[in-house]
Scaffold this motif. Structure first.
Motif, PDB file in Angstrom:
ATOM      1  N   GLU A   1       0.832  -1.209   0.000  1.00  0.00           N
ATOM      2  CA  GLU A   1       0.000   0.000   0.000  1.00  0.00           C
ATOM      3  C   GLU A   1       0.866   1.259   0.000  1.00  0.00           C
ATOM      4  O   GLU A   1       1.825   1.374   0.750  1.00  0.00           O
ATOM      5  N   GLY A   2       0.523   2.188  -0.890  1.00  0.00           N
ATOM      6  CA  GLY A   2       1.259   3.452  -0.978  1.00  0.00           C
ATOM      7  C   GLY A   2       2.563   3.373  -1.745  1.00  0.00           C
ATOM      8  O   GLY A   2       3.348   4.327  -1.738  1.00  0.00           O
ATOM      9  N   ARG A   3       2.787   2.281  -2.465  1.00  0.00           N
ATOM     10  CA  ARG A   3       4.022   2.142  -3.235  1.00  0.00           C
ATOM     11  C   ARG A   3       3.995   3.035  -4.469  1.00  0.00           C
ATOM     12  O   ARG A   3       3.046   3.033  -5.264  1.00  0.00           O
ATOM     13  N   GLY A   4       5.072   3.813  -4.650  1.00  0.00           N
ATOM     14  CA  GLY A   4       5.232   4.630  -5.847  1.00  0.00           C
ATOM     15  C   GLY A   4       6.642   4.475  -6.377  1.00  0.00           C
ATOM     16  O   GLY A   4       7.601   4.367  -5.600  1.00  0.00           O
ATOM     17  N   HIS A   5       6.809   4.436  -7.682  1.00  0.00           N
ATOM     18  CA  HIS A   5       8.155   4.360  -8.253  1.00  0.00           C
ATOM     19  C   HIS A   5       8.142   4.791  -9.715  1.00  0.00           C
ATOM     20  O   HIS A   5       7.111   4.797 -10.373  1.00  0.00           O
ATOM     21  N   MET A   6       9.338   5.136 -10.166  1.00  0.00           N
ATOM     22  CA  MET A   6       9.581   5.325 -11.588  1.00  0.00           C
ATOM     23  C   MET A   6      10.287   4.069 -12.080  1.00  0.00           C
ATOM     24  O   MET A   6      11.154   3.516 -11.395  1.00  0.00           O
ATOM     25  N   GLY A   7       9.902   3.577 -13.253  1.00  0.00           N
ATOM     26  CA  GLY A   7      10.529   2.396 -13.826  1.00  0.00           C
ATOM     27  C   GLY A   7      11.109   2.691 -15.192  1.00  0.00           C
ATOM     28  O   GLY A   7      10.567   3.508 -15.947  1.00  0.00           O
ATOM     29  N   VAL A   8      12.229   2.052 -15.492  1.00  0.00           N
ATOM     30  CA  VAL A   8      12.827   2.137 -16.825  1.00  0.00           C
ATOM     31  C   VAL A   8      13.190   0.726 -17.254  1.00  0.00           C
ATOM     32  O   VAL A   8      13.873   0.007 -16.521  1.00  0.00           O
ATOM     33  N   ALA A   9      12.712   0.310 -18.418  1.00  0.00           N
ATOM     34  CA  ALA A   9      13.051  -0.999 -18.971  1.00  0.00           C
ATOM     35  C   ALA A   9      13.950  -0.806 -20.189  1.00  0.00           C
ATOM     36  O   ALA A   9      13.633  -0.027 -21.085  1.00  0.00           O
ATOM     37  N   PHE A  10      15.069  -1.512 -20.186  1.00  0.00           N
ATOM     38  CA  PHE A  10      16.040  -1.455 -21.283  1.00  0.00           C
ATOM     39  C   PHE A  10      16.010  -2.817 -21.982  1.00  0.00           C
ATOM     40  O   PHE A  10      16.272  -3.838 -21.348  1.00  0.00           O
ATOM     41  N   GLU A  11      15.697  -2.842 -23.267  1.00  0.00           N
ATOM     42  CA  GLU A  11      15.747  -4.110 -23.982  1.00  0.00           C
ATOM     43  C   GLU A  11      17.127  -4.727 -23.808  1.00  0.00           C
ATOM     44  O   GLU A  11      18.143  -4.028 -23.839  1.00  0.00           O
ATOM     45  N   LYS A  12      17.172  -6.029 -23.628  1.00  0.00           N
ATOM     46  CA  LYS A  12      18.459  -6.694 -23.409  1.00  0.00           C
ATOM     47  C   LYS A  12      19.431  -6.420 -24.554  1.00  0.00           C
ATOM     48  O   LYS A  12      20.620  -6.209 -24.332  1.00  0.00           O
ATOM     49  N   SER A  13      18.923  -6.443 -25.776  1.00  0.00           N
ATOM     50  CA  SER A  13      19.815  -6.213 -26.918  1.00  0.00           C
ATOM     51  C   SER A  13      20.452  -4.837 -26.850  1.00  0.00           C
ATOM     52  O   SER A  13      21.612  -4.664 -27.230  1.00  0.00           O
ATOM     53  N   ALA A  14      19.723  -3.835 -26.329  1.00  0.00           N
ATOM     54  CA  ALA A  14      20.277  -2.488 -26.208  1.00  0.00           C
ATOM     55  C   ALA A  14      21.377  -2.455 -25.143  1.00  0.00           C
ATOM     56  O   ALA A  14      22.436  -1.846 -25.350  1.00  0.00           O
ATOM     57  N   MET A  15      21.137  -3.110 -23.995  1.00  0.00           N
ATOM     58  CA  MET A  15      22.135  -3.124 -22.930  1.00  0.00           C
ATOM     59  C   MET A  15      23.373  -3.894 -23.361  1.00  0.00           C
ATOM     60  O   MET A  15      24.516  -3.472 -23.089  1.00  0.00           O
ATOM     61  N   ILE A  16      23.183  -5.010 -24.053  1.00  0.00           N
ATOM     62  CA  ILE A  16      24.325  -5.802 -24.518  1.00  0.00           C
ATOM     63  C   ILE A  16      25.129  -5.032 -25.563  1.00  0.00           C
ATOM     64  O   ILE A  16      26.364  -5.050 -25.566  1.00  0.00           O
ATOM     65  N   GLN A  17      24.430  -4.339 -26.459  1.00  0.00           N
ATOM     66  CA  GLN A  17      25.121  -3.533 -27.456  1.00  0.00           C
ATOM     67  C   GLN A  17      25.945  -2.438 -26.797  1.00  0.00           C
ATOM     68  O   GLN A  17      27.087  -2.179 -27.179  1.00  0.00           O
ATOM     69  N   GLN A  18      25.377  -1.807 -25.756  1.00  0.00           N
ATOM     70  CA  GLN A  18      26.108  -0.761 -25.052  1.00  0.00           C
ATOM     71  C   GLN A  18      27.333  -1.332 -24.344  1.00  0.00           C
ATOM     72  O   GLN A  18      28.423  -0.742 -24.380  1.00  0.00           O
ATOM     73  N   LEU A  19      27.184  -2.482 -23.709  1.00  0.00           N
ATOM     74  CA  LEU A  19      28.323  -3.120 -23.039  1.00  0.00           C
ATOM     75  C   LEU A  19      29.385  -3.512 -24.048  1.00  0.00           C
ATOM     76  O   LEU A  19      30.592  -3.333 -23.796  1.00  0.00           O
ATOM     77  N   SER A  20      28.970  -4.034 -25.196  1.00  0.00           N
ATOM     78  CA  SER A  20      29.921  -4.411 -26.237  1.00  0.00           C
ATOM     79  C   SER A  20      30.745  -3.204 -26.684  1.00  0.00           C
ATOM     80  O   SER A  20      31.961  -3.304 -26.898  1.00  0.00           O
ATOM     81  N   GLU A  21      30.094  -2.052 -26.798  1.00  0.00           N
ATOM     82  CA  GLU A  21      30.816  -0.835 -27.194  1.00  0.00           C
ATOM     83  C   GLU A  21      31.799  -0.398 -26.116  1.00  0.00           C
ATOM     84  O   GLU A  21      32.913   0.049 -26.417  1.00  0.00           O
ATOM     85  N   LEU A  22      31.423  -0.531 -24.849  1.00  0.00           N
ATOM     86  CA  LEU A  22      32.327  -0.158 -23.759  1.00  0.00           C
ATOM     87  C   LEU A  22      33.545  -1.080 -23.695  1.00  0.00           C
ATOM     88  O   LEU A  22      34.658  -0.634 -23.430  1.00  0.00           O
ATOM     89  N   LEU A  23      33.308  -2.375 -23.923  1.00  0.00           N
ATOM     90  CA  LEU A  23      34.399  -3.349 -23.877  1.00  0.00           C
ATOM     91  C   LEU A  23      35.197  -3.384 -25.169  1.00  0.00           C
ATOM     92  O   LEU A  23      36.315  -3.895 -25.196  1.00  0.00           O
ATOM     93  N   ASP A  24      34.591  -2.855 -26.248  1.00  0.00           N
ATOM     94  CA  ASP A  24      35.145  -2.974 -27.597  1.00  0.00           C
ATOM     95  C   ASP A  24      35.379  -4.451 -27.925  1.00  0.00           C
ATOM     96  O   ASP A  24      36.407  -4.841 -28.469  1.00  0.00           O
TER      97      ASP A  24
END
Length: 328
Positions: free
Chosen positions: A116-139
């Motif tokens: 009761e009374g729970r409030g939050h902001m949520g953000v969902a990142f597609e796995k392919s987007a997160m993996i692509q970003q990690l791949s770029e960081l790791l090169d």
């Protein structure tokens, strides 16, 4: 690309069926039940979709339990504003209170309990987007999924930065349409959020993201790597590589683990994937995807495409189109 407002939802005393329909439209098929038997549910929230990201903000006035039948293939960040939420993910139970954010793999979520009374902001990142970003960081390609530490302490400096970025994203969305920045602007902010999460929230790639330059490697390991590069398109096993390097299989595996933090075959797969990606992005090369795959030692196109997508967050054909100006 324009914003897509998936849902603006505000209802007092909804029944379980109505809430289940709402989740099916905005998140995934789910069974929603009140925490107290025969009680009605009062909630309000707003969802946006921007590219490969979803952003929402809401509040559950009454408690409810959400059982997911098919959770999205995405990583989700829950940034609390009030109340408590629990997530059952296999053998784990994650708990978010007002000073604790949650970050997890939604595909593993089984049940969400919003008190009761729970409030939050949520953000969902597609796995392919997160993996692509990690791949770029790791090169480098990403072999395997990302396992984040489940909670983020918002009282720390790192947690405060994640919260500040999240609130900035929401401030860009929660305004009249005429006052919103471009979707490209918001997508860049969300990409910055992914980098912040990967660099500040402990995960199974943290050591590689912060790893110092490796010391000089042994000559036999160098010979093994040179043999891989010289015969990149040919089939080879660990025994073949060890023989050409003049060492035993066991010694070769130990050397790769010590100096490259991987196995010989994983290293071979990595350099093949990196080579294929560089070739596909070279506008001067007009080979087909199948030809590129064969030249880099991949004989089965289906497995190559699946591994490539897992490693870089996109299909090889998409890489080729972007690298060659949108045409093949």
């Amino acid at each position: 690309m324009r914003y897509a407002t998936q849902s603006v939802f505000k209802i007092v005393k909804a029944d379980a069926d109505e809430m289940s329909e709402h989740y099916a439209r905005t998140l995934s098929p789910a069974k929603v039940e009140p925490l107290r038997q025969h009680s009605l549910i009062s909630v309000e929230d707003r969802h946006f979709s921007v590219g490969r990201f979803s952003v929402w903000n809401g509040r559950c006035q009454s408690g409810m339990q959400v059982t997911l039948s098919q959770a999205p293939d995405a990583y989700a960040l829950y940034l609390p504003s009030s109340g408590v939420m629990e997530i059952d993910a296999g053998s784990k139970r994650l708990i978010s209170k007002p000073t604790t954010a949650l970050l997890g793999d939604m595909s593993r979520f089984e049940r969400l309990t919003l008190h009761e009374g729970r409030g939050h902001m949520g953000v969902a990142f597609e796995k392919s987007a997160m993996i692509q970003q990690l791949s770029e960081l790791l090169d480098a390609p990403v072999i395997g999924g990302i396992d984040f530490a489940d909670t983020i302490d918002l009282a720390t400096a790192k947690g405060a930065r994640v919260a500040a970025l999240s609130h900035l994203v929401w401030s860009c969305l929660n305004v009249e349409e005429a006052d919103r920045p471009s979707s490209a602007f918001v997508e860049r902010l969300l990409q910055a959020m992914m980098i912040a999460l990967l660099e500040t929230v402990p995960n199974n790639y943290s050591a590689r993201l912060t790893k110092p330059i490796s010391p000089a490697i042994p000559k036999r390991l160098k010979r093994a790597i040179e043999y891989m590069h010289s015969n990149i398109s040919s089939p080879m096993g660990v025994a073949d590589i060890a023989r050409e390097a003049g060492t035993s299989v066991r010694a070769l595996q130990a050397a790769f683990q010590q100096f490259k933090d991987t196995t010989p075959l994983n290293y071979l797969r990595t350099i093949r994937l990196e080579g294929a990606r560089k070739t596909l992005t070279d506008p001067a090369i007009s080979l087909s995807v199948a030809e590129v795959a064969r030249n880099w030692g991949f004989s089965h196109m289906g497995r190559f495409a699946a591994l490539y997508h897992q490693s870089f967050g996109e299909m090889p054909s998409s890489t080729a189109k972007m690298g060659r100006g949108g045409c093949q």
